[in-house]
Design an enzyme around this catalytic site. Structure first.
Site, short mmCIF file in Angstrom:
data_model
loop_
_atom_site.label_atom_id
_atom_site.label_comp_id
_atom_site.label_asym_id
_atom_site.label_seq_id
_atom_site.Cartn_x
_atom_site.Cartn_y
_atom_site.Cartn_z
CG ASP A 148 -1.98 0.95 1.28
OD1 ASP A 148 -2.97 0.69 0.58
OD2 ASP A 148 -1.87 1.98 1.97
CG ASN A 149 -0.58 4.98 -0.36
OD1 ASN A 149 -0.76 5.23 -1.56
ND2 ASN A 149 -1.50 5.22 0.56
CD GLU B 85 -2.66 1.66 -3.31
OE1 GLU B 85 -3.84 2.02 -3.36
OE2 GLU B 85 -1.89 2.04 -2.39
#
Lengths: 680, 680
Positions: free
Chosen positions: A398-399, A427
């Site tokens: 994530d990120n 991501e």
């Protein structure tokens, strides 16, 4: 300091390697090479690496060049001869046969024997006296004999003698020997490498398994695997749903974070800051007094349940992708135990996530701008290694672009060292150069801008860049028409046809693609408010009940498309992507071809979800090895329909109310009456 | 070895430089940079270097970046702030103010203060409470004070105190201080560079004097400076002819080799292998019992005469270019004294030059493929240094591409170290990559393919490549419409207009250009035989008498063109070259503009030497800063004619029988009646 050369190039250095002899050949512009060799090229087992280089020397000597490659576990280089093309460009390719990283470089030298043999032909054609030339040739062969061993040495010694002897007595015989193919092979094998130049860098290939490059992903919220909004879905419910997911042909099941969810500042439904007592919170607000990144949210089950899920996936031929979201809820154990991993404000409070003036008080970002960054990096690496030990091999991060590049560079290398089959999906919805950097430093694959590329021009530009430039060597795009964060305009307004179109584009433009379901197959398209890409009643903040058997579900189309993907090797070969002219801006056409050329798919997609569109498609017959005057067959893999086409221009028509996509398999050879015996 | 990173990237290394702190900023794709910084960029004094780089970090912090540069003699870097453009591209430029090599690199860091100040604006706009923010700001300023000295430190300490104090008592005042421009300057000057990333390479600029880039060359055979074919011209005759050459405005007089000419295997007139006893031989067949590469051909005069020629050139504002041709006649002293510098054949004879089946028995090439290459390299370097000691600074190197690159890399660096004003022109008529390599490794400038680029398409392609790609950073083309070896088809068949056309193209497309005269100005165009580019009765093998005052001589046009070159700085700025549309393939139009934009030349050339051609030329008015509705003047610098043009499309017509070229100076501002007082 006039004459300053940064690299240093003392005469001594230039000649040292070669016993006082000069290395005359220049090797430059070697491809593939990612950022001066600073990062690896990516391939999967079974692919080949095509190497090109500019190679030249002073003067007119003929050169020989070779690619040297080896699997990392093997000490000896394998030599592959390079072939000169136009303008001093040389090429060769080598196979990736084993699932381990590979190294390669390029070596080249002035080839005295080939120069001699080549000139000999011209001298003979000019009827020159060759006797002295045969003596020169004999010296070259004798010298190679000195470098050879065993039978090869014996053969070379004999040939040297023969050249010398026949040069006088039987020039024709000597000439035939000079042109002998076997002699040439031996002379190359035992070439004088004292003056060979070797490209100064050893380049590396990261070799992954096929799922790193080619796979269909399905994202779902485990807590929504329930038929009662009051009953939290569990890993056991997930196991029960696997038949449905695997039945559609997906390879990877991706779950949002499975860790305890923070209670302090928890968000309510639709991202409300005033949650109801029974609101379940966002899985990305990780950590509570129940544990942090290595714990499991009790409502989902136990570690044992989780392992059962892994086992069940395996039985269905699938794998799990775990969400790695390095951020903390205010009640995450780190916040108490490691305040040095957070930014502390002058009033002693922990800095929450902000994008001024917006505040995200439910999330504390980790802080790397102090001297504790190394410990923190090691701890986060430990987290991933922990899950790898439990059997997880695929990590959706994530990120990643909001944490230092150095973290990922270290973490991915460490995990990959212990688990070479680990896969990391970034991501990173961020600027292009940042996305590329993350790919270079080690992410196996990355989310892409696909969700926002909807027009023909946008799709053509973007996928040409991803497959036809050097980006293809390090960046593997994963195409998602939707995610829990992204319900784009096209899907909001295009109805069910829009979902069909975007599914087929994702599955055929991308080697890897994924959907967030069941929202996708059930064509969920209501935004939280006009102009937003957030879902109404988003699963990020609440449990949703999905009616999986709704008659308008796209699950059959998805099943069909995933079958087509598996059956056609063309779709695994992203480098073969070519776009084709259609005289209608609403219709996009593109093809992919397997490496061996036997499997060709032609996709034709009506990008207009509202109206029937038609046009003339223009195909490059030569490229497809089709004859202008011989019909060929295009066989729609979705509907089973077959069309007989001829020549480069053919008509297509697609109705979004029926099916807005052709996925044609192209068959080159149709029988004609001329194929029968009586025509021979 | 999974996770293999060629560069190494241990966590320790990544953080070591910064006291355990992570360097978060990535700097890549720095330009200009020649081959990964392996070779210098070239500039002349007075030019600027525009540096661009891709710079980005994780997260959303604002970054600061700067170019660091220094003249090589100076230890301290000069800092120039970079400015972000689109897509993470940053730019800055620095001047080359001193005639010495320069170094530069790029540094960037996450700028905590700018991030804070930037967010503060948004927080204030959202009417948030800022008191905690002022405390954070005060900490940043206090920390900078700790890195500063003297008055700067004092000011920063004071500001930190004020921010803290006013943050509570007078937020508006604190806010104004936070936005203060002087504070920003100090905060940048004393930025926290502990986490700064510095581009890992220091790049270098070779700085040359202007003649390295911009000059007009004139080649002539000194032995033809005579009015009697039986009387060998001398250096003294050359001195007498300088008034003629300098009068045409040339900067450099280039003489073919001036060394003793071999007698064994000497070539006769028109390259005959059966010379007459009085044939003078080719100056490129160097060396006899009278001496070698450091000797002077006695028929030309003595070293004293040569020095007088150098002095006379200086009086005329000119310089001499000496021919460096590293090859030997069979009677060159080297052949006896250093047989190890030649290739010896099995029968003990020395290998002569060959391009099978052609034999050049009058030339022995030097041989670098044995262990004596180092000595030979040193000896050849000594030759050039010898002539530099005599006062020569410009060396036109014959066929450098037939000797090892390492020779030139060493030799040029050595000569340049002792004589920083030395200039080397490569006569490398060979493949593009070899030409470029010689330029990269140190040749100041190079002959080019200009002689074979005659059509509009060819000229546009080639000069766009040379001026608008990275080649412009290391390759300086010298444009010769003819040489003693090259009488191209266009000149053979185009008559006097062809010579006018090619002269003007060379002098305006090229910063450096040259002609081989008097053959050129007298429009000598007879080949030795049809289909050959060799001159009939070539001066390479015989003395020629030239009638310099022939009324059809181009000397007046040449004089005019060289004056235009000197008067217009636009012609020195090769990077400004732009081609413009003309609706006639026989007319080419292009412009150059001085760095400051005040001097603009527009060249319009009829490439057809036979017929009058006309067409409409299309100019980019914005680029020239012209108004659509205001006329402008184009002033022909050759004829003195003035035309008033308006708008982007204007008519041109050129008659080769008169003058096939316009060299327009473009004047932006014409007076109109609105410029008079009574209109105000």
């Amino acid at each position: 300091m006039p004459g300053h050369f940064p690299k240093g190039m003392s005469l001594a250095k230039k000649t040292a390697a070669a016993n006082g002899r000069v290395q005359r050949v220049i090797i430059e512009n070697v491809k593939p090479e990612v950022e001066d060799g600073g990062f690896p090229v990516k391939r999967i087992v079974g692919e080949t690496v095509e190497v090109t280089a500019d190679i030249f020397a002073d003067g007119h000597d003929r050169l020989s060049a070779e690619v040297l490659y080896r699997p990392a576990s093997q000490a000896e280089w394998v030599r592959v001869a390079m072939v000169p093309e136009v303008n001093d460009l040389w090429t060769a390719s080598f196979p990736i046969a084993s699932p381990e990283d590979h190294l390669y470089t390029v070596r080249a030298w002035p080839d005295a024997f080939q120069t001699w043999a080549h000139d000999l032909v011209k001298r003979r054609a000019a009827a020159q006296d060759l006797s002295l030339q045969f003596l020169i040739g004999a010296e070259l062969v004798a010298s190679a004999a000195g470098r050879a061993r065993g039978r090869d040495a014996e053969r070379l010694r004999q040939d040297a003698k023969s050249l010398k002897q026949w040069g006088d007595s039987d020039p024709d015989k000597a000439y035939r020997l000079a042109e002998d193919e076997e002699l040439l092979v031996l002379m190359t094998r035992y070439a004088d490498l004292q003056t060979a130049s070797t490209y100064p860098r050893e380049l590396s290939v990261w070799v992954d398994r096929e799922l790193a490059h080619f796979g269909a992903w399905y994202e779902m919220f485990p807590r929504s695997c329930t038929d009662d909004p009051a009953r939290h879905g569990t890993f056991q419910d997930c196991i029960a749903r696997l038949e449905y997911v695997a039945g559609m042909g997906f390879d990877i099941l991706y779950l949002p974070p499975i860790h305890p969810i923070g209670t302090i500042q928890r968000k309510g439904k639709n991202n409300s800051t005033e949650p109801a007592p029974d609101d379940v919170g966002s899985p990305w607000a990780i950590g509570s007094e129940l544990g942090g990144h290595t714990s499991i949210h009790p409502e989902l089950g136990t570690l044992e349940d989780f392992k059962q899920l892994l086992a069940a996936l395996k039985r269905h031929g699938m794998e799990l992708a775990m969400d790695i979201a390095f951020q903390c809820a205010p009640d995450h154990p780190y916040v108490k135990e490691h305040r040095e991993w957070f930014q502390i404000r002058p009033d002693g409070s922990v800095q929450f996530a902000e994008n001024p003036p917006k505040k995200y008080q439910d999330i504390y970002p980790l802080y790397f701008d102090n001297e504790h960054a190394t410990e923190l990096t090691k701890e986060l690496t430990r987290v991933v290694l922990y899950w790898a030990e439990q059997g997880v091999r695929i990590f959706r991060v994530d990120n990643p672009h909001t944490k230092p590049f150095a973290l990922w560079e270290y973490l991915i290398r460490e995990v990959r060292r212990q688990y070479p089959d680990a896969i990391f999906l970034a991501e990173a919805f961020t600027r292009p150069k940042v996305m590329y950097r993350l790919a270079k430093l080690g992410f196996t694959q990355s989310y892409s801008y696909f969700a926002w590329r909807n027009s023909k021009w946008e799709l053509t530009q973007y996928f040409t860049e991803l497959t036809q430039t050097e980006a293809a060597d390090f960046f593997r795009a994963n195409l998602w028409p939707n995610t829990p964060d992204i319900l784009n305009e096209y899907l909001q307004f295009g109805g069910r046809p829009a979902f069909m179109i975007r599914l087929c584009l994702a599955a055929t433009l991308g080697s890897s693609y994924g959907i967030y379901g069941p929202a996708f197959e059930l064509c969920e398209n209501r935004p939280v408010r006009p102009g937003s890409e957030e879902y109404l009643d988003s699963e990020k903040y609440q449990i949703r009940i999905w009616e999986l058997d709704r008659p308008d579900s796209l699950k059959d189309l998805i099943t069909r498309v995933n079958l087509i993907r598996k059956a056609n090797p063309a779709l695994r070969n992203h480098r073969s992507l070519q776009f084709h002219q259609v005289d209608n801006e609403q219709i996009i056409a593109y093809s992919k071809m397997s490496e061996d050329g036997t499997n060709v798919l032609l996709m034709v997609v009506n990008l207009d979800p509202h109206y029937k569109q038609s046009g003339w498609i223009e195909l490059p017959l030569d490229y497809f090895r089709l004859e202008e005057h011989q019909p060929y067959q295009v066989h729609d893999q979705i509907t089973g329909e077959r069309y007989f086409w001829q020549g480069s221009r053919n008509y297509v028509e697609l109705d979004p109310q029926q099916i807005p996509v052709h996925i044609f398999r192209l068959y080159r050879h149709l029988k004609t009456e001329q194929d029968f015996d009586y025509f021979l």
